[in-house]
Design an enzyme around this catalytic site. Structure first.
Site, PDB file in Angstrom:
ATOM      1  CB  THR A 131     -81.936 -22.597 -43.936  1.00 61.62           C
ATOM      2  OG1 THR A 131     -81.907 -24.016 -44.028  1.00 61.62           O
ATOM      3  CG2 THR A 131     -81.458 -22.221 -42.543  1.00 61.62           C
ATOM      4  CG  ASP A 132     -85.073 -26.943 -44.982  1.00 59.91           C
ATOM      5  OD1 ASP A 132     -83.869 -26.626 -44.827  1.00 59.91           O
ATOM      6  OD2 ASP A 132     -85.426 -27.942 -45.642  1.00 59.91           O
ATOM      7  CD  GLU A 133     -79.564 -27.148 -42.988  1.00 56.66           C
ATOM      8  OE1 GLU A 133     -78.773 -27.256 -42.051  1.00 56.66           O
ATOM      9  OE2 GLU A 133     -79.217 -27.250 -44.185  1.00 56.66           O
ATOM     10  CE1 TYR A 156     -76.391 -21.799 -42.541  1.00 51.35           C
ATOM     11  CE2 TYR A 156     -77.602 -23.871 -42.531  1.00 51.35           C
ATOM     12  CZ  TYR A 156     -77.390 -22.606 -43.054  1.00 51.35           C
ATOM     13  OH  TYR A 156     -78.169 -22.153 -44.097  1.00 51.35           O
ATOM     14  CE  LYS A 160     -79.688 -18.340 -42.658  1.00 54.12           C
ATOM     15  NZ  LYS A 160     -79.268 -17.194 -43.518  1.00 54.12           N
TER      16      LYS A 160
HETATM   17  P1  NAD Z   1     -72.655 -19.224 -49.897  1.00 50.61           P
HETATM   18  O1  NAD Z   1     -71.811 -19.689 -48.756  1.00 50.61           O
HETATM   19  O2  NAD Z   1     -72.448 -19.797 -51.261  1.00 50.61           O
HETATM   20  O3  NAD Z   1     -72.508 -17.638 -50.046  1.00 50.61           O
HETATM   21  C1  NAD Z   1     -72.468 -16.783 -48.959  1.00 50.61           C
HETATM   22  C2  NAD Z   1     -71.981 -15.422 -49.442  1.00 50.61           C
HETATM   23  O4  NAD Z   1     -72.016 -14.518 -48.328  1.00 50.61           O
HETATM   24  C3  NAD Z   1     -70.545 -15.443 -49.964  1.00 50.61           C
HETATM   25  O5  NAD Z   1     -70.454 -14.711 -51.172  1.00 50.61           O
HETATM   26  C4  NAD Z   1     -69.748 -14.767 -48.862  1.00 50.61           C
HETATM   27  O6  NAD Z   1     -68.596 -14.074 -49.327  1.00 50.61           O
HETATM   28  C5  NAD Z   1     -70.782 -13.807 -48.283  1.00 50.61           C
HETATM   29  N1  NAD Z   1     -70.507 -13.457 -46.888  1.00 50.61           N
HETATM   30  C6  NAD Z   1     -70.204 -14.303 -45.860  1.00 50.61           C
HETATM   31  N2  NAD Z   1     -69.975 -13.594 -44.729  1.00 50.61           N
HETATM   32  C7  NAD Z   1     -70.172 -12.295 -45.050  1.00 50.61           C
HETATM   33  C8  NAD Z   1     -70.085 -11.085 -44.314  1.00 50.61           C
HETATM   34  N3  NAD Z   1     -69.749 -11.089 -43.004  1.00 50.61           N
HETATM   35  N4  NAD Z   1     -70.347  -9.918 -44.939  1.00 50.61           N
HETATM   36  C9  NAD Z   1     -70.669  -9.916 -46.258  1.00 50.61           C
HETATM   37  N5  NAD Z   1     -70.756 -11.013 -47.016  1.00 50.61           N
HETATM   38  C10 NAD Z   1     -70.494 -12.197 -46.418  1.00 50.61           C
HETATM   39  O7  NAD Z   1     -74.154 -19.430 -49.407  1.00 50.61           O
HETATM   40  P2  NAD Z   1     -75.477 -19.813 -50.240  1.00 50.61           P
HETATM   41  O8  NAD Z   1     -75.568 -21.274 -50.326  1.00 50.61           O
HETATM   42  O9  NAD Z   1     -75.541 -18.980 -51.468  1.00 50.61           O
HETATM   43  O10 NAD Z   1     -76.590 -19.331 -49.206  1.00 50.61           O
HETATM   44  C11 NAD Z   1     -77.089 -17.997 -49.243  1.00 50.61           C
HETATM   45  C12 NAD Z   1     -78.145 -17.834 -48.155  1.00 50.61           C
HETATM   46  O11 NAD Z   1     -79.194 -18.767 -48.372  1.00 50.61           O
HETATM   47  C13 NAD Z   1     -77.613 -18.112 -46.752  1.00 50.61           C
HETATM   48  O12 NAD Z   1     -78.182 -17.153 -45.879  1.00 50.61           O
HETATM   49  C14 NAD Z   1     -78.112 -19.505 -46.425  1.00 50.61           C
HETATM   50  O13 NAD Z   1     -78.323 -19.662 -45.045  1.00 50.61           O
HETATM   51  C15 NAD Z   1     -79.418 -19.550 -47.204  1.00 50.61           C
HETATM   52  N6  NAD Z   1     -79.859 -20.873 -47.673  1.00 50.61           N
HETATM   53  C16 NAD Z   1     -79.010 -21.688 -48.395  1.00 50.61           C
HETATM   54  C17 NAD Z   1     -79.483 -22.911 -48.877  1.00 50.61           C
HETATM   55  C18 NAD Z   1     -78.595 -23.800 -49.712  1.00 50.61           C
HETATM   56  O14 NAD Z   1     -79.017 -24.927 -50.061  1.00 50.61           O
HETATM   57  N7  NAD Z   1     -77.419 -23.386 -50.115  1.00 50.61           N
HETATM   58  C19 NAD Z   1     -80.788 -23.309 -48.610  1.00 50.61           C
HETATM   59  C20 NAD Z   1     -81.631 -22.466 -47.859  1.00 50.61           C
HETATM   60  C21 NAD Z   1     -81.147 -21.250 -47.413  1.00 50.61           C
HETATM   61  P1  TYD Z   2     -74.893 -30.357 -47.432  1.00 47.49           P
HETATM   62  O1  TYD Z   2     -74.774 -30.137 -48.904  1.00 47.49           O
HETATM   63  O2  TYD Z   2     -73.738 -30.027 -46.549  1.00 47.49           O
HETATM   64  O3  TYD Z   2     -76.211 -29.591 -46.969  1.00 47.49           O
HETATM   65  P2  TYD Z   2     -76.982 -29.616 -45.533  1.00 47.49           P
HETATM   66  O4  TYD Z   2     -76.147 -30.339 -44.537  1.00 47.49           O
HETATM   67  O5  TYD Z   2     -77.093 -28.153 -45.213  1.00 47.49           O
HETATM   68  O6  TYD Z   2     -78.291 -30.285 -45.801  1.00 47.49           O
HETATM   69  O7  TYD Z   2     -75.231 -31.895 -47.173  1.00 47.49           O
HETATM   70  C1  TYD Z   2     -76.379 -32.502 -47.774  1.00 47.49           C
HETATM   71  C2  TYD Z   2     -76.496 -33.917 -47.261  1.00 47.49           C
HETATM   72  O8  TYD Z   2     -75.394 -34.688 -47.725  1.00 47.49           O
HETATM   73  C3  TYD Z   2     -76.441 -34.014 -45.737  1.00 47.49           C
HETATM   74  O9  TYD Z   2     -77.286 -35.086 -45.308  1.00 47.49           O
HETATM   75  C4  TYD Z   2     -74.997 -34.364 -45.451  1.00 47.49           C
HETATM   76  C5  TYD Z   2     -74.611 -35.217 -46.635  1.00 47.49           C
HETATM   77  N1  TYD Z   2     -73.191 -35.154 -47.037  1.00 47.49           N
HETATM   78  C6  TYD Z   2     -72.496 -36.344 -47.285  1.00 47.49           C
HETATM   79  O10 TYD Z   2     -73.020 -37.472 -47.133  1.00 47.49           O
HETATM   80  N2  TYD Z   2     -71.182 -36.251 -47.695  1.00 47.49           N
HETATM   81  C7  TYD Z   2     -70.550 -35.047 -47.851  1.00 47.49           C
HETATM   82  O11 TYD Z   2     -69.356 -35.021 -48.208  1.00 47.49           O
HETATM   83  C8  TYD Z   2     -71.284 -33.832 -47.616  1.00 47.49           C
HETATM   84  C9  TYD Z   2     -70.640 -32.488 -47.776  1.00 47.49           C
HETATM   85  C10 TYD Z   2     -72.615 -33.946 -47.206  1.00 47.49           C
END
Ligand code: NAD
Ligand code: TYD
Length: 342
Positions: A131-133, A156, A160
């Site tokens: 992630t960019d975070e 988090y 990562k």
């Molecule tokens: P999500 O929380 O929707 O899904 C995570 C999945 O991993 C779930 O299906 C969960 O059951 C599984 N999981 C969790 N712990 C596990 C374990 N110990 N063993 C096996 N499976 C396990 O997450 P997401 O939003 O789909 O993100 C997927 C990946 O992408 C993550 O690594 C996250 O850091 C990265 N990512 C997410 C975003 C975003 O905007 N959502 C952006 C950049 C990177």
């Molecule tokens: P989120 O979807 O949790 O992603 P991330 O924190 O990983 O970027 O949140 C996106 C943005 O929205 C972040 O600035 C936090 C804000 N946010 C709210 O203002 N209200 C909410 O209820 C949530 C979940 C997030």
């Protein structure tokens, strides 16, 4: 020869979209999907591939070496060259603020266990989805490049970043064939409604208030999940071993602006916006410079925000059963804890 791809976390948001995309554009690929089905994993997300003989689901935990071994045995049984795409993670910042330990366990320890098994089984390429975070927070200007120092601010993002460093160490020490991707915030189908975009769609649809943290001027760089999945596939197929690739669509929006777009699309009033207590340590701004993946791998996003936001809103409208089932049970308890006080 066909490819066999071991996907971890493929029952979650991005992982399930990736698996659906593979079935569509790489139909010859075999997929083994290892997922622990935590609160964020949902087998319903895999319905589109449930009858696909080339997709195998393995219920298991990446922090358990025996579960990881089971998934590799399944994958090896399918033959072909073996690849790993690692999505499995604890992924929600607010949960990591409540309790960081599960993040270290899955994201750090789990990634090392997966790396060890992948090395033993001689995988061709391992893509670590990060992630960019991990870069921390930006001020009003500037973009994250792959050279930006890692400076994670939440449990988090720290977990990562820890996993990114373990991947880097495996490459450096063992010549392990891995790449790292670092993407900005995703949106699209199957996103768990604890994350901001599906949460606001779900709440606004029901006429409930939308909790906006702090002043609502926090900026995220939103990318449609399908574009992220295509970028990951490009890195899997063409990425240089040992390299990290930033992924983003130059689509910076302040949270308040995003909420207003969603309310307008849904025909709901701005009076639903409710300011709530800010997230501790809240990163002010994320923005990605994706020049490297554009130039070196020829990837670019295909969806504009103007197209993909309505697509996403329509998806949630036509999947109200999915949303209702996800919003019941464990999600509710969490929701009460997170927002009960405000
Ligand atoms: P999500 O929380 O929707 O899904 C995570 C999945 O991993 C779930 O299906 C969960 O059951 C599984 N999981 C969790 N712990 C596990 C374990 N110990 N063993 C096996 N499976 C396990 O997450 P997401 O939003 O789909 O993100 C997927 C990946 O992408 C993550 O690594 C996250 O850091 C990265 N990512 C997410 C975003 C975003 O905007 N959502 C952006 C950049 C990177
Ligand atoms: P989120 O979807 O949790 O992603 P991330 O924190 O990983 O970027 O949140 C996106 C943005 O929205 C972040 O600035 C936090 C804000 N946010 C709210 O203002 N209200 C909410 O209820 C949530 C979940 C997030």
């Amino acid at each position: 020869m066909h490819h066999t791809i071991l996907v971890t976390g493929g029952a979650g948001f991005i992982g399930s979209n990736f698996v659906h995309m593979l079935a569509e554009i790489r139909p010859e690929a075999r997929v083994v999907n290892l997922d622990a089905l935590t609160y964020a994993g949902n087998l319903e997300n895999l319905e589109p591939v449930a009858k696909n003989a080339r997709h195998r689901f393995v219920h298991g935990d990446i922090t358990k070496p025996e579960d990881v071994e089971k998934a590799f045995q399944e994958a090896k049984g399918l033959g072909g060259q073996l690849f790993v795409v690692h999505f499995a993670a604890e992924s929600h910042v607010d949960r990591s603020i409540v309790s960081g330990t599960p993040f270290v366990t899955t994201n750090v320890v789990g990634t090392q266990i997966l790396l060890d098994a992948s090395r033993r089984h001689g995988v061709e390429k391992f893509v670590h989805v990060s992630t960019d975070e991990v870069y921390g927070s930006l001020g009003d200007t500037g973009l994250f490049t792959e050279e930006t120092p890692l400076a994670p601010n939440s449990p988090y993002s720290a977990s990562k970043a820890g996993s990114d460093l373990l991947v880097r160490a495996a490459v450096h020490t063992h010549g392990f064939p891995a790449c790292i991707t670092r993407c900005s915030n995703n949106y699209g189908p199957y996103q768990f409604p604890e994350k901001f975009l599906p949460l606001m769609i779900a709440n606004a649809t029901e006429g409930k208030s939308i909790p906006v943290y702090g002043d609502g001027m926090y900026v995220r760089d939103w990318l449609y999940v399908r574009d992220h999945c295509e970028a990951i596939l490009a890195v899997l197929e063409k990425g240089q071993v040992g390299e990290a690739y930033n992924i983003g669509g130059n689509n910076e929006l302040a949270n308040l602006v995003l909420v207003r777009h969603v309310l307008r699309e849904l025909g709901k009033p701005e009076s639903l916006i409710t300011y709530v207590k800010d997230r501790p340590g809240h990163d002010r701004r994320y923005a990605i410079d994706a020049t490297k993946i554009r130039r070196e791998l020829g990837w670019s996003p295909r969806f504009t925000f103007a197209e993909a936001l309505p697509l996403t809103i329509r998806w949630y409208a036509t999947h109200s059963g999915w949303l209702q089932r996800v919003r019941s049970g464990a999600y509710r308890e969490y929701y009460a804890r997170q927002y009960g006080a405000s």
